[in-house]
Design a protein around this motif. Structure first.
Motif, PDB file in Angstrom:
ATOM      1  N   ALA A  33      12.364  -0.443   4.032  1.00  0.00           N
ATOM      2  CA  ALA A  33      12.038   0.971   3.837  1.00  0.00           C
ATOM      3  C   ALA A  33      12.085   1.351   2.358  1.00  0.00           C
ATOM      4  CB  ALA A  33      13.002   1.849   4.639  1.00  0.00           C
ATOM      5  N   ALA A  34      13.044   0.810   1.625  1.00  0.00           N
ATOM      6  CA  ALA A  34      13.119   1.089   0.184  1.00  0.00           C
ATOM      7  C   ALA A  34      11.958   0.436  -0.556  1.00  0.00           C
ATOM      8  CB  ALA A  34      14.458   0.601  -0.366  1.00  0.00           C
ATOM      9  N   ALA A  35      11.575  -0.773  -0.138  1.00  0.00           N
ATOM     10  CA  ALA A  35      10.435  -1.451  -0.758  1.00  0.00           C
ATOM     11  C   ALA A  35       9.142  -0.671  -0.507  1.00  0.00           C
ATOM     12  CB  ALA A  35      10.313  -2.874  -0.227  1.00  0.00           C
ATOM     13  N   GLU A  36       9.034  -0.052   0.658  1.00  0.00           N
ATOM     14  CA  GLU A  36       7.859   0.777   0.951  1.00  0.00           C
ATOM     15  C   GLU A  36       7.742   1.952  -0.008  1.00  0.00           C
ATOM     16  OE1 GLU A  36       7.534   0.119   5.826  1.00  0.00           O
ATOM     17  OE2 GLU A  36       8.381   1.970   5.006  1.00  0.00           O
ATOM     18  N   ARG A  37       8.855   2.382  -0.568  1.00  0.00           N
ATOM     19  CA  ARG A  37       8.840   3.493  -1.529  1.00  0.00           C
ATOM     20  C   ARG A  37       8.630   2.995  -2.957  1.00  0.00           C
ATOM     21  NH1 ARG A  37      10.031   4.922   3.179  1.00  0.00           N
ATOM     22  NH2 ARG A  37      10.611   7.066   3.707  1.00  0.00           N
ATOM     23  N   GLY A  38       8.429   1.691  -3.111  1.00  0.00           N
ATOM     24  CA  GLY A  38       8.170   1.145  -4.433  1.00  0.00           C
ATOM     25  C   GLY A  38       9.415   0.796  -5.213  1.00  0.00           C
ATOM     26  N   LEU A  49       0.826  -1.210   0.000  1.00  0.00           N
ATOM     27  CA  LEU A  49       0.000   0.000   0.000  1.00  0.00           C
ATOM     28  C   LEU A  49       0.859   1.258   0.000  1.00  0.00           C
ATOM     29  CD1 LEU A  49      -2.854  -1.108   2.422  1.00  0.00           C
ATOM     30  CD2 LEU A  49      -3.054  -0.681  -0.027  1.00  0.00           C
ATOM     31  N   LEU A  50       1.938   1.254   0.796  1.00  0.00           N
ATOM     32  CA  LEU A  50       2.836   2.411   0.811  1.00  0.00           C
ATOM     33  C   LEU A  50       3.534   2.594  -0.535  1.00  0.00           C
ATOM     34  CD1 LEU A  50       4.420   1.910   4.346  1.00  0.00           C
ATOM     35  CD2 LEU A  50       2.940   3.812   3.662  1.00  0.00           C
ATOM     36  N   ALA A  51       3.828   1.480  -1.197  1.00  0.00           N
ATOM     37  CA  ALA A  51       4.566   1.538  -2.472  1.00  0.00           C
ATOM     38  C   ALA A  51       3.734   2.123  -3.603  1.00  0.00           C
ATOM     39  CB  ALA A  51       5.061   0.147  -2.851  1.00  0.00           C
ATOM     40  N   ARG A  52       2.448   2.295  -3.393  1.00  0.00           N
ATOM     41  CA  ARG A  52       1.601   2.877  -4.433  1.00  0.00           C
ATOM     42  C   ARG A  52       1.869   4.368  -4.652  1.00  0.00           C
ATOM     43  NH1 ARG A  52      -4.584   0.801  -3.727  1.00  0.00           N
ATOM     44  NH2 ARG A  52      -4.372  -1.188  -4.813  1.00  0.00           N
ATOM     45  N   VAL A  53       2.423   5.018  -3.657  1.00  0.00           N
ATOM     46  CA  VAL A  53       2.632   6.467  -3.729  1.00  0.00           C
ATOM     47  C   VAL A  53       3.764   6.779  -4.694  1.00  0.00           C
ATOM     48  CG1 VAL A  53       3.183   8.543  -2.416  1.00  0.00           C
ATOM     49  CG2 VAL A  53       1.802   6.722  -1.362  1.00  0.00           C
ATOM     50  N   ASP A  54       3.529   7.690  -5.618  1.00  0.00           N
ATOM     51  CA  ASP A  54       4.568   8.087  -6.570  1.00  0.00           C
ATOM     52  C   ASP A  54       5.691   8.851  -5.867  1.00  0.00           C
ATOM     53  OD1 ASP A  54       3.491   6.964  -8.843  1.00  0.00           O
ATOM     54  OD2 ASP A  54       2.271   8.718  -9.313  1.00  0.00           O
ATOM     55  N   ASN A  55       6.919   8.497  -6.156  1.00  0.00           N
ATOM     56  CA  ASN A  55       8.084   9.207  -5.636  1.00  0.00           C
ATOM     57  C   ASN A  55       9.268   8.879  -6.522  1.00  0.00           C
ATOM     58  OD1 ASN A  55       9.791   6.919  -4.336  1.00  0.00           O
ATOM     59  ND2 ASN A  55       7.717   6.549  -3.567  1.00  0.00           N
ATOM     60  N   LEU A 105      11.889   7.248  -6.042  1.00  0.00           N
ATOM     61  CA  LEU A 105      12.485   5.918  -5.903  1.00  0.00           C
ATOM     62  C   LEU A 105      11.607   4.819  -6.496  1.00  0.00           C
ATOM     63  CD1 LEU A 105      15.224   5.260  -4.680  1.00  0.00           C
ATOM     64  CD2 LEU A 105      14.075   4.560  -2.570  1.00  0.00           C
ATOM     65  N   LYS A 106      10.373   5.132  -6.804  1.00  0.00           N
ATOM     66  CA  LYS A 106       9.435   4.127  -7.303  1.00  0.00           C
ATOM     67  C   LYS A 106       9.951   3.497  -8.602  1.00  0.00           C
ATOM     68  CE  LYS A 106       4.508   3.416  -8.234  1.00  0.00           C
ATOM     69  NZ  LYS A 106       4.349   2.391  -7.198  1.00  0.00           N
ATOM     70  N   ASP A 107       9.988   2.165  -8.606  1.00  0.00           N
ATOM     71  CA  ASP A 107      10.442   1.360  -9.753  1.00  0.00           C
ATOM     72  C   ASP A 107      11.936   1.497 -10.050  1.00  0.00           C
ATOM     73  OD1 ASP A 107       7.850   0.367 -10.169  1.00  0.00           O
ATOM     74  OD2 ASP A 107       7.309   2.082 -11.398  1.00  0.00           O
ATOM     75  N   LYS A 108      12.670   2.219  -9.208  1.00  0.00           N
ATOM     76  CA  LYS A 108      14.128   2.288  -9.367  1.00  0.00           C
ATOM     77  C   LYS A 108      14.757   1.076  -8.659  1.00  0.00           C
ATOM     78  CE  LYS A 108      14.592   6.571 -11.138  1.00  0.00           C
ATOM     79  NZ  LYS A 108      13.236   7.118 -11.008  1.00  0.00           N
ATOM     80  N   GLN A 109      15.911   0.651  -9.160  1.00  0.00           N
ATOM     81  CA  GLN A 109      16.609  -0.462  -8.528  1.00  0.00           C
ATOM     82  C   GLN A 109      17.533   0.057  -7.429  1.00  0.00           C
ATOM     83  OE1 GLN A 109      17.935  -4.100 -10.696  1.00  0.00           O
ATOM     84  NE2 GLN A 109      19.988  -3.424 -10.159  1.00  0.00           N
ATOM     85  N   VAL A 110      17.410  -0.553  -6.261  1.00  0.00           N
ATOM     86  CA  VAL A 110      18.233  -0.196  -5.110  1.00  0.00           C
ATOM     87  C   VAL A 110      18.964  -1.458  -4.651  1.00  0.00           C
ATOM     88  CG1 VAL A 110      18.232   0.610  -2.714  1.00  0.00           C
ATOM     89  CG2 VAL A 110      16.671   1.644  -4.391  1.00  0.00           C
ATOM     90  N   VAL A 111      20.285  -1.390  -4.580  1.00  0.00           N
ATOM     91  CA  VAL A 111      21.113  -2.513  -4.137  1.00  0.00           C
ATOM     92  C   VAL A 111      21.610  -2.220  -2.724  1.00  0.00           C
ATOM     93  CG1 VAL A 111      23.192  -3.867  -4.580  1.00  0.00           C
ATOM     94  CG2 VAL A 111      21.802  -3.056  -6.496  1.00  0.00           C
ATOM     95  N   ILE A 112      21.382  -3.159  -1.811  1.00  0.00           N
ATOM     96  CA  ILE A 112      21.738  -2.977  -0.401  1.00  0.00           C
ATOM     97  C   ILE A 112      22.511  -4.203   0.064  1.00  0.00           C
ATOM     98  CG2 ILE A 112      20.833  -2.687   1.944  1.00  0.00           C
ATOM     99  CD1 ILE A 112      18.307  -1.454   0.663  1.00  0.00           C
ATOM    100  N   THR A 113      23.581  -3.982   0.824  1.00  0.00           N
ATOM    101  CA  THR A 113      24.299  -5.095   1.452  1.00  0.00           C
ATOM    102  C   THR A 113      23.981  -5.131   2.945  1.00  0.00           C
ATOM    103  OG1 THR A 113      26.300  -3.792   1.891  1.00  0.00           O
ATOM    104  CG2 THR A 113      26.155  -4.928  -0.239  1.00  0.00           C
ATOM    105  N   ALA A 114      24.050  -6.340   3.517  1.00  0.00           N
ATOM    106  CA  ALA A 114      23.690  -6.498   4.928  1.00  0.00           C
ATOM    107  C   ALA A 114      24.461  -7.652   5.553  1.00  0.00           C
ATOM    108  CB  ALA A 114      22.182  -6.745   5.064  1.00  0.00           C
ATOM    109  N   GLY A 115      24.718  -7.521   6.853  1.00  0.00           N
ATOM    110  CA  GLY A 115      25.351  -8.590   7.621  1.00  0.00           C
ATOM    111  C   GLY A 115      26.861  -8.509   7.634  1.00  0.00           C
ATOM    112  N   GLY A 116      27.457  -9.313   8.470  1.00  0.00           N
ATOM    113  CA  GLY A 116      28.910  -9.375   8.566  1.00  0.00           C
ATOM    114  C   GLY A 116      29.469 -10.453   7.646  1.00  0.00           C
TER     115      GLY A 116
END
Length: 409
Positions: free
Chosen positions: A227-232, A182-188, A190-201
């Motif tokens: 949080a990035a997925a919430e932005r679509g 539902l949050l990802a429906r809002v236009d911004n 970041l919507k439909d842009k690819q975001v690469v995130i690393t995590a963990g040790g």
């Protein structure tokens, strides 16, 4: 846990399928998340689960055709429609889907749905043949066009005694994906842009049994992915640890620094944002032993030869395109501001997120964090102690601002 449900007014509509009994557990899950829940039921639904059960669990009267038709001084279907922030139809039968899609309002459930301006979501549950029927799929397409969010059924064991597609989605999956979708429906930006995130040790192997690592839990990286997925955004999460994956996030599991760098480089060309939240080992063993290293008789010490690992953040920072945003982390135990500023200058990053990992309230494995954002030509921004998802949303907001400024350049 997301705070999206807190004080949300959810009107749960239950229709008459075998999965109606699951409405009891769904009601409990929603209330545990902090939502206020009311329930309305079709006549057929009451043959599968008593209205009294859902009244007790929701701590509210249940709206049925019988209660709706009693004399009173309120128009219940309008009052309940106006009360709700969200209408959630679970399970949604083929019959009710057809009614809603065709604009019919001949009972309390369909009439209340038609009267409401709230966000609307339904999760179908039915036989696989019914789900695959052209008529049903036309109705689903119409509901999507009418701005309904559809949680597709899954493949599983059906009431008829065989495997097929039509089984109600897992209730926890429903609860977890609702806020993000539902949050990802809002236009911004970041919507439909690819975001690469690393995590963990990262884990640098010594032999088949042991490895060098650190205390990173990966919680911050996973929160950033959510949080990035919430932005679509289309999120690629490259992680060394396995945790519950947020809806819509693609997880790439790696172990050591070199495999993490390889995964990053494979996705980087299509990315608008790279966030290096992983705690990467600076060094790795020079040699990987083929067998477990054994202690020798009389041995009292052991010298381990290490070699420098590739610097993932610096590698990406030096290779980034003009409109790509690169964000790094500085996990420090002393001289936080000085070290973060040096990292910002030397790594080619657009922002460094610095945190004091010696603080037990905000360090490794904690559910909370407190950070300072360092951005070129800007004053540092302090983000006070809060849940890591709250912190992640602040970081993503600032990342979006940086991305917007690059688009305008």
């Amino acid at each position: 846990m997301t705070d999206w449900y807190r004080d949300k007014k959810i009107l749960l509509a239950v229709s008459g399928g075998i999965a109606a009994y699951k409405a009891a557990e769904l009601t409990r899950l929603l209330i545990k998340q902090g939502a206020q829940v009311r329930v309305m039921m079709t006549q057929a639904a009451q043959a599968f689960i008593p209205a009294k059960t859902l009244a007790i669990l929701s701590q509210n009267p249940v709206l049925t055709d019988a209660s709706w038709q009693r004399d009173g001084d309120t128009v219940d279907h309008v009052a309940w429609a106006n009360w709700a922030n969200l209408i959630l139809v679970v399970p949604a039968t083929a019959n009710l889907i057809g009614k809603i899609a065709q604009g019919l309002a001949d009972d309390v459930v369909s009439t209340t749905i038609m009267a409401s301006r709230a966000d609307k979501v339904l999760a179908p549950a039915m036989n696989d043949g019914m789900w695959a029927s052209p008529a049903l799929q036309r109705n689903i397409s119409q509901l999507k066009a009418d701005d309904w969010l559809i949680i597709d059924p899954v493949t599983g064991f059906l009431a008829e005694g065989y495997e097929g597609t039509g089984r109600l989605a897992d209730l926890n999956d429903i609860v977890n994906q609702l806020p993000i979708r539902l949050l990802a429906r809002v236009d911004n930006i970041l919507k439909d842009k690819q975001v690469v995130i690393t995590a963990g040790g990262t884990q640098e192997a010594l032999d088949p049994v042991r490895y060098l690592t650190n205390r990173s839990s990966g919680k911050m990286g996973y929160a950033l992915a959510e949080a990035a997925a919430e932005r679509g955004a289309q999120v690629i999460l490259i992680a060394t640890v396995k945790r519950p994956v947020p809806y819509g996030v693609k997880l790439i599991k790696v172990s050591d620094t070199q495999s993490m760098l390889g995964a990053v480089e494979s996705y980087l060309p299509g990315a608008s944002v790279f966030i290096a939240a992983a705690a990467v080992s600076d060094f790795r063993p020079v040699q990987l032993a083929k067998n477990k290293i054994k202690k020798m008789p009389g041995q009292t010490s052991w010298q381990l030869a290490l070699t420098l690992n590739p610097d993932i953040l610096a590698t990406v920072g030096q290779a980034k395109k003009p409109q790509q945003v690169v964000v790094g982390f500085a996990a420090e135990t002393q001289n936080l501001a000085d070290n973060a500023q040096k990292k910002l200058a030397s790594k080619g990053a657009d922002m460094i997120v610095a945190n004091d990992v010696s603080d037990q309230a905000a360090g490794f494995n904690s559910n909370d964090n407190a950070v300072i954002l360092f951005i070129k030509n800007q004053s540092p921004q302090t983000v006070a102690l809060a849940d890591k998802l709250v912190i992640a949303r602040k970081i993503i907001d600032q990342t979006m601002a940086l991305l917007a400024s690059k688009v305008l350049e």
